[in-house]
Design a protein around this motif. Structure first.
Motif, PDB file in Angstrom:
ATOM      1  N   GLY A 232       2.329  -0.105  -3.675  1.00 45.40           N
ATOM      2  CA  GLY A 232       2.295   1.163  -2.953  1.00 45.40           C
ATOM      3  C   GLY A 232       2.666   1.045  -1.494  1.00 45.40           C
ATOM      4  O   GLY A 232       2.221   1.841  -0.667  1.00 45.40           O
ATOM      5  N   LEU A 233       3.505   0.088  -1.151  1.00 45.20           N
ATOM      6  CA  LEU A 233       3.903  -0.116   0.251  1.00 45.20           C
ATOM      7  C   LEU A 233       5.012   0.855   0.648  1.00 45.20           C
ATOM      8  O   LEU A 233       5.912   1.148  -0.147  1.00 45.20           O
ATOM      9  CB  LEU A 233       4.373  -1.556   0.450  1.00 45.20           C
ATOM     10  CG  LEU A 233       3.261  -2.604   0.389  1.00 45.20           C
ATOM     11  CD1 LEU A 233       3.780  -3.926  -0.138  1.00 45.20           C
ATOM     12  CD2 LEU A 233       2.621  -2.783   1.771  1.00 45.20           C
ATOM     13  N   THR A 234       4.941   1.322   1.886  1.00 51.30           N
ATOM     14  CA  THR A 234       5.984   2.216   2.405  1.00 51.30           C
ATOM     15  C   THR A 234       6.504   1.767   3.770  1.00 51.30           C
ATOM     16  O   THR A 234       7.468   2.341   4.271  1.00 51.30           O
ATOM     17  CB  THR A 234       5.469   3.662   2.541  1.00 51.30           C
ATOM     18  OG1 THR A 234       4.320   3.683   3.414  1.00 51.30           O
ATOM     19  CG2 THR A 234       5.074   4.231   1.178  1.00 51.30           C
ATOM     20  N   ASP A 235       5.891   0.766   4.366  1.00 44.24           N
ATOM     21  CA  ASP A 235       6.265   0.284   5.693  1.00 44.24           C
ATOM     22  C   ASP A 235       6.905  -1.100   5.530  1.00 44.24           C
ATOM     23  O   ASP A 235       6.224  -2.065   5.167  1.00 44.24           O
ATOM     24  CB  ASP A 235       5.024   0.215   6.583  1.00 44.24           C
ATOM     25  CG  ASP A 235       5.331  -0.206   8.020  1.00 44.24           C
ATOM     26  OD1 ASP A 235       6.297  -0.957   8.231  1.00 44.24           O
ATOM     27  OD2 ASP A 235       4.581   0.189   8.924  1.00 44.24           O
ATOM     28  N   MET A 236       8.209  -1.185   5.807  1.00 47.32           N
ATOM     29  CA  MET A 236       8.917  -2.446   5.592  1.00 47.32           C
ATOM     30  C   MET A 236       8.446  -3.538   6.558  1.00 47.32           C
ATOM     31  O   MET A 236       8.531  -4.727   6.238  1.00 47.32           O
ATOM     32  CB  MET A 236      10.427  -2.243   5.731  1.00 47.32           C
ATOM     33  CG  MET A 236      11.025  -1.315   4.683  1.00 47.32           C
ATOM     34  SD  MET A 236      10.647  -1.786   2.962  1.00 47.32           S
ATOM     35  CE  MET A 236       9.585  -0.413   2.470  1.00 47.32           C
ATOM     36  N   ASN A 237       7.932  -3.164   7.717  1.00 45.67           N
ATOM     37  CA  ASN A 237       7.375  -4.173   8.628  1.00 45.67           C
ATOM     38  C   ASN A 237       6.128  -4.817   8.028  1.00 45.67           C
ATOM     39  O   ASN A 237       5.895  -6.021   8.202  1.00 45.67           O
ATOM     40  CB  ASN A 237       7.058  -3.562   9.991  1.00 45.67           C
ATOM     41  CG  ASN A 237       8.315  -3.242  10.773  1.00 45.67           C
ATOM     42  OD1 ASN A 237       9.301  -3.985  10.716  1.00 45.67           O
ATOM     43  ND2 ASN A 237       8.300  -2.132  11.507  1.00 45.67           N
ATOM     44  N   GLN A 238       5.326  -4.020   7.315  1.00 44.64           N
ATOM     45  CA  GLN A 238       4.170  -4.588   6.636  1.00 44.64           C
ATOM     46  C   GLN A 238       4.618  -5.531   5.513  1.00 44.64           C
ATOM     47  O   GLN A 238       3.992  -6.577   5.301  1.00 44.64           O
ATOM     48  CB  GLN A 238       3.280  -3.475   6.073  1.00 44.64           C
ATOM     49  CG  GLN A 238       2.557  -2.684   7.151  1.00 44.64           C
ATOM     50  CD  GLN A 238       1.349  -1.938   6.623  1.00 44.64           C
ATOM     51  OE1 GLN A 238       1.270  -1.588   5.451  1.00 44.64           O
ATOM     52  NE2 GLN A 238       0.381  -1.704   7.499  1.00 44.64           N
TER      53      GLN A 238
ATOM     54  N   LYS B 107       6.371  12.126  -7.279  1.00 45.26           N
ATOM     55  CA  LYS B 107       5.091  12.834  -7.190  1.00 45.26           C
ATOM     56  C   LYS B 107       3.994  11.998  -6.532  1.00 45.26           C
ATOM     57  O   LYS B 107       2.909  12.506  -6.254  1.00 45.26           O
ATOM     58  CB  LYS B 107       4.639  13.278  -8.587  1.00 45.26           C
ATOM     59  CG  LYS B 107       5.543  14.319  -9.220  1.00 45.26           C
ATOM     60  CD  LYS B 107       5.028  14.751 -10.584  1.00 45.26           C
ATOM     61  CE  LYS B 107       5.943  15.789 -11.221  1.00 45.26           C
ATOM     62  NZ  LYS B 107       5.441  16.220 -12.551  1.00 45.26           N
ATOM     63  N   SER B 108       4.264  10.733  -6.293  1.00 39.85           N
ATOM     64  CA  SER B 108       3.256   9.859  -5.687  1.00 39.85           C
ATOM     65  C   SER B 108       3.224  10.041  -4.175  1.00 39.85           C
ATOM     66  O   SER B 108       4.274  10.155  -3.530  1.00 39.85           O
ATOM     67  CB  SER B 108       3.569   8.393  -6.008  1.00 39.85           C
ATOM     68  OG  SER B 108       2.741   7.530  -5.247  1.00 39.85           O
ATOM     69  N   PRO B 109       2.024  10.031  -3.571  1.00 40.20           N
ATOM     70  CA  PRO B 109       1.948  10.051  -2.095  1.00 40.20           C
ATOM     71  C   PRO B 109       2.498   8.766  -1.485  1.00 40.20           C
ATOM     72  O   PRO B 109       2.691   8.708  -0.268  1.00 40.20           O
ATOM     73  CB  PRO B 109       0.444  10.202  -1.828  1.00 40.20           C
ATOM     74  CG  PRO B 109      -0.224   9.672  -3.055  1.00 40.20           C
ATOM     75  CD  PRO B 109       0.688  10.007  -4.195  1.00 40.20           C
TER      76      PRO B 109
END
Length: 212
Positions: free
Chosen positions: A7-13, A32-34
Motif C-alpha cells: 500500500g505504498l504511495t510515496d516513492m521516497n519511502q 477504488k483503494s485509498p
C-alpha cells in the motif's frame, strides 16, 4: 523472515525501505483503494525506483492485458491478484510474471479446499482477512486456522499485522505450517495516513522479524 510493505504511495519511502533491505514493496493498482498508487504517481516514477527491493503490483479483477501493461510500464517484479481471479487467469499471468494469489479467509473456511484449484497455477499464496469488498480490513483472521496444514506452496501471512505482534508471529513460526511461510505482509497498522507509512514503526518491526 522476509517482509513485504504494502500500500505504498510515496516513492521516497520505497527508496528508504530499499536502503534498509526490506524485501518487497506493494503498489495497489485498484482505483477504488485509498492507496491507489496512480493517484499521485506516474508509471514512469514507479519504474525509476531501483534497488534490491522487489516491486509487487496488487490488482483486483483487472484485465490480463492491463496487468501486463502495468508490469512493463512500472517495472514490476511480481503481481498479487486480490480479487476473484480464476485459475485460468492466474495460470495465464504466471506464464509471464511471478504471481501471488490472495485468499480472504473467514472463520468457517476450509483453507485447503479454497486453494486447491490454484495449487499448480500460481507461484505464491497470500492469506488475508475476509471483509466487505476487496481491500484490506486492517483486522486479523484466526491464524490458528493455518496451523498444522500442509500448504505445499510458499505463502505470505497478512491481515492486520501490527507492531506489537512479534511474539505472536514467533509463536506461529513454531508450527509445522511455517515451513512454507515466505514473508509477512504489513500495511495499515504501520501508517500515518493511507499510503504513507510510519517509517520508524516499520524499521523497528523489520529489525525484529528479519532475523527470524
Amino acid at each position: 523472515m522476509r517482509l513485504k510493505v504494502c500500500g505504498l504511495t510515496d516513492m521516497n519511502q520505497v527508496r528508504q525501505l530499499n536502503d534498509w533491505g526490506v524485501h518487497f514493496c506493494g503498489f495497489i493498482f485498484y482505483p477504488k483503494s485509498p492507496r491507489y498508487v496512480l493517484n499521485n504517481n506516474t508509471t514512469e516514477a514507479i519504474k525509476r525506483v531501483k534497488g534490491t527491493i522487489n516491486k509487487v503490483g496488487v490488482f483486483v479483477n483487472e484485465k490480463e492485458d492491463n496487468i501486463l501493461k502495468m508490469v512493463d510500464e512500472c517495472g514490476l517484479y511480481l503481481i498479487q491478484l486480490h480479487g476473484d481471479e480464476t485459475p485460468r487467469t492466474c495460470e495465464n499471468l504466471s506464464n509471464y510474471v511471478t504471481t501471488i494469489k490472495a485468499f480472504r479467509i473467514s472463520e468457517n473456511d476450509n483453507i485447503l479446499w479454497k486453494i486447491k484449484d490454484y495449487q499448480d497455477v500460481v507461484d505464491i499464496f497470500l492469506f488475508d482477512t475476509e471483509g466487505v469488498g476487496y481491500g484490506g480490513t486492517g483486522k486479523k483472521f484466526n491464524w490458528n486456522m493455518l496451523k498444522g496444514l500442509s500448504i505445499r506452496k510458499p505463502f505470505l501471512l497478512s491481515g492486520g499485522i501490527q507492531p506489537d505482534d512479534v511474539p505472536e508471529l514467533q509463536n506461529f513460526m513454531q508450527d509445522s505450517v511455517a515451513k512454507d511461510l515466505f514473508a509477512f505482509d504489513i500495511n495499515s497498522k504501520f501508517e500515518i495516513a493511507p499510503g504513507i507509512k510510519n517509517l520508524a514503526l516499520v524499521h523497528e518491526f523489520f529489525n525484529q522479524v528479519n532475523p527470524l
